[in-house]
Design a protein around this motif. Sequence first.
Motif, short mmCIF file in Angstrom:
data_model
loop_
_atom_site.label_atom_id
_atom_site.label_comp_id
_atom_site.label_asym_id
_atom_site.label_seq_id
_atom_site.Cartn_x
_atom_site.Cartn_y
_atom_site.Cartn_z
N ALA A 1 -75.30 -38.21 -76.95
CA ALA A 1 -75.32 -37.58 -78.27
C ALA A 1 -76.66 -36.89 -78.50
O ALA A 1 -77.72 -37.52 -78.41
CB ALA A 1 -75.08 -38.63 -79.36
N VAL A 2 -76.62 -35.60 -78.80
CA VAL A 2 -77.82 -34.77 -78.97
C VAL A 2 -77.69 -34.02 -80.29
O VAL A 2 -76.66 -33.41 -80.56
CB VAL A 2 -77.97 -33.76 -77.81
CG1 VAL A 2 -79.23 -32.92 -77.98
CG2 VAL A 2 -77.96 -34.48 -76.46
N ARG B 1 -69.10 -32.46 -66.13
CA ARG B 1 -69.06 -32.92 -67.51
C ARG B 1 -68.61 -31.75 -68.40
O ARG B 1 -68.61 -30.61 -67.99
CB ARG B 1 -70.44 -33.34 -68.02
CG ARG B 1 -71.26 -34.18 -67.09
CD ARG B 1 -72.68 -34.30 -67.59
NE ARG B 1 -73.53 -34.96 -66.62
CZ ARG B 1 -73.75 -36.27 -66.59
NH1 ARG B 1 -73.19 -37.04 -67.51
NH2 ARG B 1 -74.51 -36.81 -65.66
N THR B 2 -68.31 -32.08 -69.63
CA THR B 2 -68.16 -31.04 -70.65
C THR B 2 -69.30 -31.17 -71.64
O THR B 2 -69.62 -32.27 -72.08
CB THR B 2 -66.82 -31.19 -71.40
OG1 THR B 2 -65.74 -31.02 -70.47
CG2 THR B 2 -66.69 -30.12 -72.49
N VAL B 3 -69.95 -30.05 -71.93
CA VAL B 3 -70.93 -30.00 -73.00
C VAL B 3 -70.19 -29.53 -74.25
O VAL B 3 -69.74 -28.39 -74.32
CB VAL B 3 -72.10 -29.06 -72.67
CG1 VAL B 3 -73.09 -29.03 -73.84
CG2 VAL B 3 -72.80 -29.48 -71.38
N TRP B 4 -70.04 -30.43 -75.22
CA TRP B 4 -69.33 -30.12 -76.45
C TRP B 4 -70.32 -29.66 -77.51
O TRP B 4 -71.36 -30.28 -77.71
CB TRP B 4 -68.59 -31.35 -76.97
CG TRP B 4 -67.54 -31.88 -76.06
CD1 TRP B 4 -67.68 -32.87 -75.12
CD2 TRP B 4 -66.17 -31.45 -75.99
NE1 TRP B 4 -66.49 -33.08 -74.47
CE2 TRP B 4 -65.55 -32.22 -74.98
CE3 TRP B 4 -65.43 -30.50 -76.67
CZ2 TRP B 4 -64.20 -32.07 -74.65
CZ3 TRP B 4 -64.09 -30.33 -76.34
CH2 TRP B 4 -63.50 -31.12 -75.34
N CYS C 1 -67.91 -26.02 -71.07
CA CYS C 1 -68.43 -26.02 -72.43
C CYS C 1 -67.26 -25.93 -73.39
O CYS C 1 -66.37 -25.09 -73.21
CB CYS C 1 -69.37 -24.84 -72.62
SG CYS C 1 -70.24 -24.84 -74.20
N GLY C 2 -67.22 -26.81 -74.38
CA GLY C 2 -66.11 -26.84 -75.32
C GLY C 2 -66.59 -26.90 -76.76
O GLY C 2 -67.74 -27.22 -77.04
N SER C 3 -65.67 -26.58 -77.67
CA SER C 3 -65.97 -26.63 -79.10
C SER C 3 -65.29 -27.86 -79.70
O SER C 3 -64.11 -28.10 -79.48
CB SER C 3 -65.44 -25.36 -79.77
OG SER C 3 -65.60 -25.43 -81.17
N LEU C 4 -66.07 -28.65 -80.44
CA LEU C 4 -65.54 -29.83 -81.12
C LEU C 4 -65.68 -29.61 -82.62
O LEU C 4 -66.77 -29.74 -83.18
CB LEU C 4 -66.30 -31.08 -80.68
CG LEU C 4 -65.83 -32.41 -81.29
CD1 LEU C 4 -64.40 -32.72 -80.86
CD2 LEU C 4 -66.76 -33.55 -80.86
N GLU C 5 -64.60 -29.22 -83.25
CA GLU C 5 -64.61 -28.98 -84.69
C GLU C 5 -64.11 -30.23 -85.40
O GLU C 5 -63.02 -30.72 -85.11
CB GLU C 5 -63.75 -27.76 -85.03
CG GLU C 5 -64.30 -26.47 -84.44
CD GLU C 5 -63.55 -25.25 -84.90
OE1 GLU C 5 -62.67 -25.39 -85.78
OE2 GLU C 5 -63.83 -24.16 -84.39
N VAL D 1 -71.62 -34.50 -72.73
CA VAL D 1 -72.78 -34.27 -73.60
C VAL D 1 -72.25 -33.62 -74.89
O VAL D 1 -71.55 -32.61 -74.82
CB VAL D 1 -73.82 -33.35 -72.94
CG1 VAL D 1 -75.01 -33.13 -73.87
CG2 VAL D 1 -74.28 -33.93 -71.61
N VAL D 2 -72.57 -34.20 -76.03
CA VAL D 2 -72.13 -33.66 -77.31
C VAL D 2 -73.36 -33.25 -78.11
O VAL D 2 -74.19 -34.09 -78.45
CB VAL D 2 -71.28 -34.67 -78.10
CG1 VAL D 2 -70.80 -34.04 -79.41
CG2 VAL D 2 -70.10 -35.14 -77.27
N VAL D 3 -73.48 -31.95 -78.38
CA VAL D 3 -74.59 -31.44 -79.19
C VAL D 3 -74.05 -31.22 -80.60
O VAL D 3 -73.17 -30.38 -80.82
CB VAL D 3 -75.14 -30.12 -78.63
CG1 VAL D 3 -76.36 -29.67 -79.45
CG2 VAL D 3 -75.52 -30.27 -77.16
#
Length: 253
Positions: A146-147, A35-38, A67-71, A124-126
């Motif tokens: 969604a977290v 997975r990617t944790v965003w 792990c990625g950044s979602l701006e 997973v999106v934090v």
Amino acid sequence: MTSLWMQHLDPPASARRMRSLESLRQRAVDELGGRTVWCAAAVSSGQASARRLQTFLQWGGGGGVACGSLEVAADEQLRSLAERLEAMLDGDAPSQLGGAEREICAEAVRRSEDLVGAVGPDDVVVVHDALTALLAQALRERGAHAVWNVTIVAPAHEQGASAARTFLRSYTSPMDAYVMTWAGEAAHGAQVERIAALMPSADVVAAKEIPMPYADGEPRLLGWSTVLADVVHGDRDESVGGTLRPRPAVPMR
């Protein structure tokens, strides 16, 4: 009845304890691997928090945990409202929130599918601020978890935070879990840092307790990874977002 999953992440003082921590580490990789944790943020305070979490999660890269950044981009009107709400969540006094502000949030939710970028099923999106919290429904519909990384404020400043949470509730109810951190006191007066995830639909609280002298080391990295693994595990046999809606049909990864 709410279930509590508590783990104490002390540095290994014996071979047995070392094996136990390695087992926790492997479980986190198993749950999050593939997975990617965003880490999602839109306003400055949220961006700083998102960068810290990315640092905590980097240790899992060798096990396939990406792990990625979602701006999230927003127009000036939405960003201004988000900053007001974020200030209230951090403990500022309540500001006036009415019909105009509700319409701004409703419009953001309506177009949120365009804002979730490359998020895929089972990711997973934090989210780290009030603006990215508005993406909860779109993330559920993608099949993602969604977290919300929320801030705990002192009781004296709770009025503003409570007003902001009440205002946001109708737009963020699909959230799968709420994660928070705070310092506290354990047995025999020891100072600890706690990381906890509240999963409303599963009626579970997963908590990690880290001795304060080690809160900047590997136990904190493991704490964040394992608490997110708990969120994924708690959702596995349910639906994304709990029982509110069947899990979306998504293609195999």
